[in-house]
Design an enzyme around this catalytic site. Sequence first.
Site, PDB file in Angstrom:
ATOM      1  N   ASN A 112       0.958  -1.267  -0.221  1.00 19.82           N
ATOM      2  CA  ASN A 112      -0.126   0.053   0.460  1.00 19.82           C
ATOM      3  C   ASN A 112       1.023   1.557  -0.049  1.00 19.82           C
ATOM      4  OD1 ASN A 112      -2.195  -1.922  -0.129  1.00 19.82           O
ATOM      5  ND2 ASN A 112      -3.014  -1.244   2.088  1.00 19.82           N
ATOM      6  N   THR A 159     -14.033  37.563 -33.439  1.00 20.94           N
ATOM      7  CA  THR A 159     -15.076  37.376 -32.232  1.00 20.94           C
ATOM      8  C   THR A 159     -16.028  36.800 -32.537  1.00 20.94           C
ATOM      9  OG1 THR A 159     -15.762  39.455 -31.962  1.00 20.94           O
ATOM     10  CG2 THR A 159     -14.156  39.192 -30.163  1.00 20.94           C
ATOM     11  N   HIS A 160     -16.557  36.103 -32.160  1.00 21.02           N
ATOM     12  CA  HIS A 160     -18.012  35.041 -32.620  1.00 21.02           C
ATOM     13  C   HIS A 160     -17.372  34.791 -34.173  1.00 21.02           C
ATOM     14  CE1 HIS A 160     -20.118  37.306 -29.404  1.00 21.02           C
ATOM     15  NE2 HIS A 160     -19.205  37.952 -30.186  1.00 21.02           N
ATOM     16  N   SER A 281      -6.976  11.450 -48.825  1.00 23.93           N
ATOM     17  CA  SER A 281      -7.829  10.784 -49.283  1.00 23.93           C
ATOM     18  C   SER A 281      -7.655   9.942 -49.606  1.00 23.93           C
ATOM     19  CB  SER A 281      -8.875  11.955 -49.313  1.00 23.93           C
ATOM     20  OG  SER A 281      -9.958  10.755 -50.379  1.00 23.93           O
ATOM     21  N   LYS A 287      -6.857  16.098 -52.000  1.00 25.34           N
ATOM     22  CA  LYS A 287      -7.483  16.789 -50.247  1.00 25.34           C
ATOM     23  C   LYS A 287      -6.271  16.593 -49.260  1.00 25.34           C
ATOM     24  CE  LYS A 287     -10.809  16.512 -48.188  1.00 25.34           C
ATOM     25  NZ  LYS A 287     -12.307  16.025 -47.134  1.00 25.34           N
ATOM     26  N   ASN A 289      -5.038  16.289 -45.717  1.00 23.96           N
ATOM     27  CA  ASN A 289      -6.584  16.354 -44.356  1.00 23.96           C
ATOM     28  C   ASN A 289      -5.388  16.992 -43.099  1.00 23.96           C
ATOM     29  OD1 ASN A 289      -8.855  15.922 -46.067  1.00 23.96           O
ATOM     30  ND2 ASN A 289      -7.993  13.579 -45.526  1.00 23.96           N
ATOM     31  N   GLU A 294      -6.852  17.815 -35.973  1.00 22.71           N
ATOM     32  CA  GLU A 294      -8.395  17.046 -35.707  1.00 22.71           C
ATOM     33  C   GLU A 294      -8.129  16.590 -35.028  1.00 22.71           C
ATOM     34  OE1 GLU A 294     -10.336  15.567 -39.436  1.00 22.71           O
ATOM     35  OE2 GLU A 294      -8.651  15.745 -40.491  1.00 22.71           O
ATOM     36  N   TYR A 321      -6.055   2.171   2.274  1.00 22.40           N
ATOM     37  CA  TYR A 321      -6.353   1.963   1.500  1.00 22.40           C
ATOM     38  C   TYR A 321      -7.535   0.977   0.164  1.00 22.40           C
ATOM     39  CZ  TYR A 321      -4.876  -1.307  -3.352  1.00 22.40           C
ATOM     40  OH  TYR A 321      -4.904  -1.511  -4.138  1.00 22.40           O
ATOM     41  N   LYS A 329      -3.788   3.991 -12.834  1.00 17.40           N
ATOM     42  CA  LYS A 329      -2.486   3.807 -12.462  1.00 17.40           C
ATOM     43  C   LYS A 329      -2.385   4.273 -14.682  1.00 17.40           C
ATOM     44  CE  LYS A 329      -1.734   1.118 -10.277  1.00 17.40           C
ATOM     45  NZ  LYS A 329      -1.646   1.343  -9.133  1.00 17.40           N
TER      46      LYS A 329
HETATM   47  N1  ARG Z   1      -1.610  -3.919  -7.328  1.00 19.69           N
HETATM   48  C1  ARG Z   1      -2.011  -2.929  -6.079  1.00 19.69           C
HETATM   49  C2  ARG Z   1      -2.668  -1.416  -6.208  1.00 19.69           C
HETATM   50  O1  ARG Z   1      -2.071  -1.224  -7.479  1.00 19.69           O
HETATM   51  C3  ARG Z   1      -0.718  -2.412  -4.867  1.00 19.69           C
HETATM   52  C4  ARG Z   1      -1.565  -2.436  -3.979  1.00 19.69           C
HETATM   53  C5  ARG Z   1      -1.662  -3.050  -3.702  1.00 19.69           C
HETATM   54  N2  ARG Z   1      -2.166  -3.623  -1.754  1.00 19.69           N
HETATM   55  C6  ARG Z   1      -2.969  -4.810  -1.390  1.00 19.69           C
HETATM   56  N3  ARG Z   1      -3.284  -3.615  -0.136  1.00 19.69           N
HETATM   57  N4  ARG Z   1      -3.424  -5.470  -2.539  1.00 19.69           N
HETATM   58  O2  ARG Z   1      -3.142  -0.731  -6.325  1.00 19.69           O
END
Ligand code: ARG
Length: 458
Positions: A112, A159-160, A281, A287, A289, A294, A321, A329
């Site tokens: 954690n 503007t606009h 295109s 064309k 592009n 975009e 936690y 992530k």
């Molecule tokens: N893979 C977990 C995460 O990304 C790591 C921490 C896991 N902790 C636990 N108490 N299971 O958060």
Amino acid sequence: MADGKTLWHGRFEGDASQALRELNDSLPFDRRMYREDIAGSRAHVEMLGDVGLLEADELRDILEALDVVEAEITEGTFEWAEDDEDIHTAVERRATEITPSAAKIHTGRSRNDQVANDVRLVTLSEIDSLVGVLGALIDCLLRRAENAHENGWYLPGYTHLQRAQPVGLAHHLAAYCWMLMRDIDRLQETRRRADVSVLGAGALAGSALPIDPHLVAEKLGFSSVFNNSLDAVSDRDFVADLLYSLSVVGVHLSRLGEEICLWASSEFNFVELDDAFSTGSSMMPQKKNPDIAELARGKAGRLLGNLTGFLATQKGLPLTYNKDLQEDKEPLFDSCDTVRLTAVALTGMIETLKFNSTSMKDSADSPYAAATDLADFLVEKGVPFRMAHSVIAGLVRESLENGDDLVSLVAAHEDLGPDAAELLAPGVGSRRDSHGGAGPEAVLSQLKALRELVGNLQ
Ligand code: ARG
């Protein structure tokens, strides 16, 4: 673990189900943090050695094993095991295969605080990389602005999306430089808040062992240390901060993208994109592009989605936690990668595009664009602005309704005359030298200020 068991197998009788493993395992995306994870382990075991929880030879063996693990992952020779749940498990499992002493790595530590530490380290290095990429984009825009200023190129300011007053192209490009400078500032502010060490918080309550979180923080180069272990393992504000900062960058790049899409259209014809930064295109041979522009516009949606998604993930989580936090992530990595790639592609596109200064000038040179200058001319003679506005508006209407030439109407008007008519000449729209304005002197000092700020980024 190496024996095919989970980290918690001592407590459980049966094996984990396939569905649990697939949902639970974060290795597919968190292996990207292996350097940070190993850096955290190095600092942690060095501290364990310093406080007497590891013998010198154990410490040496573990540090050597961590070097091997890092080299194997970097070189692609690391053998990931089917039971490696996440990067933390994989590194520790392999280090323990190399030296039995590595079974002590996790002393006084939990995944954690370990994962929170890794994500913080990733955040710091991603911000440094993104500041570099955005700095390069600003530098590119600024060089094009400086060049446009030297050439005296101008276009209608809008503007606009209606033509309003002529402005230097430099002034227009520099507006994006200021936006992006604010983005860098926001990222640096985010960095400051992420720069807190959380190793030593343990699973949630610290440790009864004589560990030293300050020593770990110092070894990892963090500026400060957590104050509350519960907060330390559950805080992901810095991830939300980064996702917000990157959403704002995304909105800015999207606006720039839209501007380039407009400018590259036949209707505007203000820029021509380089072949290397545009697409054709499959069906219509004529064309070209502006796909990069975009996509810069489109990617903002995904960046905003990452932010709102992750805020929703955190909402309602009790301390401390919870596995929900593993959802930090993927949006984090995705937003960093998205902004980096988009900014690099836009930089190449802007670097190589050709400005069509004649089209810009032709669009800006309508005498009507100088209507405000005419009103200001009267104001300088003491006429209240509201009255001046109505006089000029009347002349514009007369000219549009009767098809009379505005220049002649102005020249013949008793309060205006030939001096005022001169203001309608093409290329004259540059008297607005008030601070931060579009006049050439004001723009020059603005460009100098930006050049200095860009210099300070390096
Ligand atoms: N893979 C977990 C995460 O990304 C790591 C921490 C896991 N902790 C636990 N108490 N299971 O958060």
